[in-house]
Design an enzyme around this catalytic site. Sequence first.
Site, short mmCIF file in Angstrom:
data_model
loop_
_atom_site.label_atom_id
_atom_site.label_comp_id
_atom_site.label_asym_id
_atom_site.label_seq_id
_atom_site.Cartn_x
_atom_site.Cartn_y
_atom_site.Cartn_z
CG ASP A 75 -0.08 -0.38 2.80
OD1 ASP A 75 0.89 -0.37 2.94
OD2 ASP A 75 -1.74 0.13 3.50
CG LEU A 87 -6.90 -9.15 13.71
CD1 LEU A 87 -8.13 -9.97 14.64
CD2 LEU A 87 -6.86 -9.49 11.92
CB SER A 88 -6.66 -2.88 11.69
OG SER A 88 -5.94 -2.77 9.97
CB SER A 112 -3.77 1.29 15.79
OG SER A 112 -3.44 0.95 15.09
CG ASP A 134 -4.03 -1.13 8.22
OD1 ASP A 134 -4.37 -1.86 7.52
OD2 ASP A 134 -3.29 -1.33 8.76
C1 GLA Z 1 -0.20 -2.43 8.50
C2 GLA Z 1 0.02 -0.63 7.92
C3 GLA Z 1 -0.63 -0.72 6.72
C4 GLA Z 1 0.08 -1.93 5.53
C5 GLA Z 1 0.07 -3.37 6.17
C6 GLA Z 1 1.15 -4.57 5.66
O1 GLA Z 1 -1.51 -3.13 8.28
O2 GLA Z 1 -0.99 0.22 8.73
O3 GLA Z 1 -0.37 0.64 5.67
O4 GLA Z 1 1.36 -1.68 5.18
O5 GLA Z 1 1.10 -3.43 7.18
O6 GLA Z 1 0.29 -4.51 4.51
#
Ligand code: GLA
Length: 348
Positions: free
Chosen positions: A38, A122-123, A125, A165
Amino acid sequence: MSFSWLIEMYCQKTFMPKSRTYRAVAPGRVNLIGDHTDYTGGLVLPMAIKMFTSIEFSLQENYVDLRSESEDGIYRRALSDRSDPETGLLWGRYVDAVLSLIEEPQGLTGVIRSTLPIGAGLSSSASLEVALALALGFQGDELSLALLGQRAEHMATQVPCGIMDQLCITSAVAGTASLINCSTYEVTHIPIPDDVKVVVRFVTARQLEGSAYAQRVDECRLAEHFVGPLSVADMSDVTKIPDAIVRSRATHVISENARVSAFATALSAGDFSQAGELMLESHKSLAENFAVSVPEMDQAVAQLAATPGVYGARMTGGGFGGCMVALCEPNAQVEGWVVEPVGAASLQ
Ligand code: GLA
């Protein structure tokens, strides 16, 4: 970007009565394929999952007063206070960052709850940033909300993350994964067929802060110095990169972008064996070319991939630990969370 969404946000803010309780809800995400692509404008294919950060709040005139159900501490700050934040709370850094990025934030008192595991890839944040922005009165479209969340992540953690994310969380459509072109921010919704299930399993804790994530971003920039934007480079270009490590980073990114397109095609055609194969190739490249996996993850992926009914598996997200994701037959007996694709963050 939908104009109606913008109007809805505007109306919500303008007519939000002070007496009632609101909920800002943002899902987490799992990335099916396309990691570390990304931040060079490449392709990714995440899906928002039925695990959420929610902020239940009522409006206040002059201050932001928040507590977290799972983390210690209370965040309290007057809206008029423009001094450098010193909350000392780990989660408070995200509130400070989001607050500083909203033009006319609204005061509130509320509680943050999360069904997302923290530090598992799993995002959690990004989900918190988006929920906070909605609660604090953000106005704008999905992309602006995602960009604000990304900026808040940079400010709070100094991790130079990409847009995957946050944009997945703000633009998801239930029942689909999001094919995102991170150069143009175009999002194409790819239905997840009923005859497969997506399983996520936690492997080891991880933190991107202080990890080699930022170093990988720098290595990709260096690669681009020799071959131009990695998002449009092809495999024959990598020979122009003199350094072997930087060359293998570029090899990962270029091949991963191709795998994302091929995976989206295979998933839409119901060719799950091919999709699973691409997941395994993606994992191998992340481990060998990009060096963002860990031995426990490699073992767990190999073991899961060898389980009957599993088409393929891979690490998911930034790496250095975290979770793996698998594409499975509906009846496969695999341990983990069966995750359903849900829609975007909202204010309720
Ligand atoms: C984290 C970052 C994303 C992306 C992934 C790897 O989740 O927040 O922006 O770079 O790593 O794909």
